[in-house]
Design a protein around this motif. Structure first.
Motif, mmCIF file in Angstrom:
data_model
loop_
_atom_site.group_PDB
_atom_site.id
_atom_site.type_symbol
_atom_site.label_atom_id
_atom_site.label_comp_id
_atom_site.label_asym_id
_atom_site.label_seq_id
_atom_site.Cartn_x
_atom_site.Cartn_y
_atom_site.Cartn_z
ATOM 1 N N ALA A 170 -13.329 51.832 77.069
ATOM 2 C CA ALA A 170 -12.642 52.015 78.345
ATOM 3 C C ALA A 170 -11.381 52.848 78.175
ATOM 4 O O ALA A 170 -11.083 53.731 78.994
ATOM 5 C CB ALA A 170 -12.303 50.654 78.950
ATOM 6 N N ALA A 191 -17.023 52.395 82.270
ATOM 7 C CA ALA A 191 -15.746 52.178 81.598
ATOM 8 C C ALA A 191 -14.820 51.299 82.426
ATOM 9 O O ALA A 191 -14.097 50.451 81.888
ATOM 10 C CB ALA A 191 -15.075 53.522 81.308
ATOM 11 N N GLU A 192 -14.829 51.479 83.741
ATOM 12 C CA GLU A 192 -14.020 50.627 84.602
ATOM 13 C C GLU A 192 -14.485 49.173 84.526
ATOM 14 O O GLU A 192 -13.666 48.243 84.524
ATOM 15 C CB GLU A 192 -14.088 51.136 86.039
ATOM 16 N N ARG A 246 -13.314 47.813 81.139
ATOM 17 C CA ARG A 246 -11.886 47.509 81.163
ATOM 18 C C ARG A 246 -11.631 46.190 81.884
ATOM 19 O O ARG A 246 -10.843 45.350 81.427
ATOM 20 C CB ARG A 246 -11.129 48.644 81.846
#
Length: 277
Positions: free
Chosen positions: A21, A167-168, A171
């Motif tokens: 992330a 990736a969001e 995270r």
């Protein structure tokens, strides 16, 4: 250097969610738009595995990404991924290789433990819940962020959720791990794995991850699980099952040899004593 043959190319090591992330978030808007194409281009790229335990991926003539896993075999720190290009570490090559690696399993050895829940009274209303059993403000915020990331994946569709939405979600899963939301984190990582399986149905050896056949029903189930759990958590539902438990992942180690220290031949002396008697 270990040669790589067609059809037997080694897979990349697992990558911790927060490392992947962070690499994607460090990219500029222009590079993020090219990330999905860069990840797909790595499908036919061989992985070099020298004897020092590193993984090397050639990304063009002047760029080579080197991954150095830790003792666990997982990329757990941004310092374990290097690229030789001039834009490193905020480069497209490094982010693409990290995004192409498999998602590391959820482990939370230092996460706060959940206190045992007391059984609720059978006749009392659902709103009469002791304050200590309600999720903390930090957990509610973490659940809300994870729900938002999951809703973005749902709105885009499994096949259209590229590396940036993934990736969001990774995270947000890392934030949930720090908050001790083990069930939500595990569900988020399962969603990312199903999304990647859906986007790469062939599972070719050059895809840098173990092949798992995509089942749409399972993708719907894991995404529903994530949305349901995070929705109830951000609504401050006092249910200890929503927190979950820490998942302990065990992996087999290499062959070991036992060496004696300050040994004494007791067996031999015992045999001699028997003969003398």
């Amino acid at each position: 250097m270990t040669p790589t043959r067609a059809g037997t190319a080694p897979s990349l090591p697992p990558v911790a969610p927060e490392v992947c992330a962070a690499a994607v978030e460090s990219l500029t808007t222009r590079l993020r738009g090219r990330l999905d194409a860069a990840v797909e281009a790595l499908a036919g790229t061989p992985v070099d595995t020298p004897e020092d335990g590193t993984y090397g991926v050639r990304c063009g003539e002047d760029a080579r990404v080197t991954l150095t896993p830790g003792p666990s075999g997982t990329i757990t720190s941004p310092d374990q991924a290097h690229c030789t290009c001039l834009l490193a570490p905020r480069c497209l090559h490094r982010a693409a290789v990290l995004a192409a690696g498999p998602v590391a399993d959820a482990t939370s050895p230092t996460a706060p433990s959940t206190p045992p829940a007391r059984p609720a009274s059978a006749g009392g209303p659902a709103s009469c819940v002791p304050p200590e059993r309600c999720p903390s403000a930090g957990r509610i915020r973490a659940a809300g962020d994870l729900w938002t990331a999951a809703a973005t994946v749902l709105a885009a569709g499994v096949h259209a959720a590229g590396a940036v939405p993934q990736a969001e979600l990774l995270r947000a899963a890392h934030t949930a791990r720090l908050a001790g939301l083990h069930r939500a984190e595990s569900a988020a990582l399962d969603v990312v794995r199903h999304v990647r399986d859906a986007r790469d149905p062939d599972g070719s050896p050059g895809a840098h991850r173990p092949h798992a056949m995509h089942h749409p029903a399972e993708s719907v189930a894991v995404l529903r699980e994530l949305l349901l759990v995070t929705h109830r958590l951000k609504a401050a539902a006092a249910d200890p099952e929503l927190i979950g438990a820490v998942r302990h992942n065990h992996r087999p180690d290499g062959p070991l040899r036992l060496y004696g220290v300050c040994r004494e031949p007791t067996a031999e002396e015992t045999l001699l004593a028997r003969f003398r008697s």
